[in-house]
Design a protein around this motif. Sequence first.
Motif, mmCIF file in Angstrom:
data_model
loop_
_atom_site.group_PDB
_atom_site.id
_atom_site.type_symbol
_atom_site.label_atom_id
_atom_site.label_comp_id
_atom_site.label_asym_id
_atom_site.label_seq_id
_atom_site.Cartn_x
_atom_site.Cartn_y
_atom_site.Cartn_z
ATOM 1 N N SER A 200 -8.489 -14.748 -8.369
ATOM 2 C CA SER A 200 -9.461 -14.413 -7.326
ATOM 3 C C SER A 200 -8.826 -13.944 -6.024
ATOM 4 C CB SER A 200 -10.356 -15.626 -7.047
ATOM 5 O OG SER A 200 -9.579 -16.776 -6.720
ATOM 6 N N HIS A 201 -7.485 -13.802 -5.993
ATOM 7 C CA HIS A 201 -6.818 -13.362 -4.776
ATOM 8 C C HIS A 201 -5.704 -12.368 -5.097
ATOM 9 C CE1 HIS A 201 -8.788 -17.039 -3.360
ATOM 10 N NE2 HIS A 201 -8.674 -16.540 -2.138
ATOM 11 N N TYR A 202 -5.424 -11.522 -4.117
ATOM 12 C CA TYR A 202 -4.322 -10.574 -4.246
ATOM 13 C C TYR A 202 -3.615 -10.472 -2.898
ATOM 14 C CZ TYR A 202 -6.603 -6.697 -1.702
ATOM 15 O OH TYR A 202 -7.169 -5.891 -0.737
ATOM 16 N N THR A 203 -2.467 -9.755 -2.882
ATOM 17 C CA THR A 203 -1.716 -9.628 -1.635
ATOM 18 C C THR A 203 -1.789 -8.186 -1.144
ATOM 19 O OG1 THR A 203 0.348 -9.364 -2.914
ATOM 20 C CG2 THR A 203 -0.167 -11.557 -2.093
ATOM 21 N N PRO A 204 -2.611 -7.911 -0.130
ATOM 22 C CA PRO A 204 -2.710 -6.552 0.415
ATOM 23 C C PRO A 204 -1.363 -6.080 0.964
ATOM 24 C CG PRO A 204 -4.458 -7.977 1.268
ATOM 25 C CD PRO A 204 -3.481 -8.862 0.570
ATOM 26 N N VAL A 205 -1.217 -4.751 1.036
ATOM 27 C CA VAL A 205 0.029 -4.168 1.521
ATOM 28 C C VAL A 205 -0.192 -3.522 2.893
ATOM 29 C CG1 VAL A 205 0.946 -3.840 -0.798
ATOM 30 C CG2 VAL A 205 -0.369 -1.983 0.269
ATOM 31 N N ILE A 206 0.922 -3.355 3.608
ATOM 32 C CA ILE A 206 0.844 -2.839 4.975
ATOM 33 C C ILE A 206 0.484 -1.365 4.987
ATOM 34 C CG2 ILE A 206 2.157 -2.417 7.088
ATOM 35 C CD1 ILE A 206 3.905 -4.848 6.298
ATOM 36 N N ASP A 207 1.148 -0.607 4.108
ATOM 37 C CA ASP A 207 0.971 0.844 4.085
ATOM 38 C C ASP A 207 1.497 1.374 2.762
ATOM 39 O OD1 ASP A 207 3.772 0.764 4.331
ATOM 40 O OD2 ASP A 207 3.724 1.152 6.483
ATOM 41 N N SER A 208 1.818 2.655 2.704
ATOM 42 C CA SER A 208 2.235 3.270 1.449
ATOM 43 C C SER A 208 3.584 2.766 0.944
ATOM 44 C CB SER A 208 2.287 4.797 1.604
ATOM 45 O OG SER A 208 3.218 5.161 2.610
ATOM 46 N N ALA A 209 4.344 2.061 1.766
ATOM 47 C CA ALA A 209 5.604 1.472 1.313
ATOM 48 C C ALA A 209 5.377 0.253 0.436
ATOM 49 C CB ALA A 209 6.471 1.097 2.510
#
Length: 347
Positions: A200-209
Amino acid sequence: MAVKREFWGEAPSGAPIYVYHLTNQSGVEVCVLNYGCTIRNIFVPDKNGEKVDVVLGYDDYKEYFGNDCFLGATVGPTANRIANAKYSIDGKEFILPINDGPNNLHTDMNNGFHKRVWDAEEGENFVTFTLKADDGDLGFSGNREFKLTYTLTDDNALELHYHATSDAKTLINMTNHAYFNLAGQGSGSCLDHVMKMYTSHYTPVIDSAAIPTGEIASVEGTPFDFRVAKTIGKDINADNEQLKFVGGYDHNYAIDGADGSMKVFCEVTAPATGITMKCSTDLPGFQLYAGNFLKHPNGKGGKAYVPRDGFCLETQFYPNSINEAGFPDCVFGPDREYDTKTVYQFV
């Protein structure tokens, strides 16, 4: 059950490359290489009893010397991304190759564990591969010994058991980078595969890196929610910043209730063949990669692979865990051996 060894060619070093064929009574066959500890084939009977190869790869062993998409490869000693290609353990800084923008991706493209010949020992229904790495090798501390055992069971489960020891504290976060297409490799897009996740959870990323922000976010109301089964393609092109950053799904999921015991985290079915893969691990996370940048003209059977012809479910500690205090601990050493298991079971 049986294991058969077949000579296939020579590595650039001149060392022999062998294919190890594991077969069971149900007609499932897994072919793994001592070069890169790589999964080359997984043949599974479909709903009509016809054998289907469900992983992408190459017919020519020399293609694995490049393999910039990491098809079937064992990635180590650390997989995924490390911000700014550096990390510290007990105040000592370690520098890694800068190979993905300013960051490190999958340790080293040319000298990582996927480009090395491993020692092998065969058993009745398993092969154990062993690789030693010296202190300082590729920017990691400790004299280390890595083992990966592939076991094929009679209930069609392919078990990957990783184990490593080190005489100093060191970073370890390995994975296997197999691209699956349960309709058969070379059959085209995997976007019609039906996927259900138990997370039910994920780790979003800052940008395209694709470096995580450090947040562990709910999937509720986002395209990342697979708790109710849906096709991989249903939301992959949604108007969503996270998807746009990396061209589709290429994100880490935090497995619900991860506590070091085995957890089923995903089930995937291909309607065309009726083949279902059930995935479990004792690790805290996994990367769903939908092959957004997959491209190779010389796949098995003369097939050309293009984006989204295969998907990966890479079990792991979270990307950049070593630099995020709130992420799971991936430092191992004399007082903490690395020992983990991932299972892909075919129904």
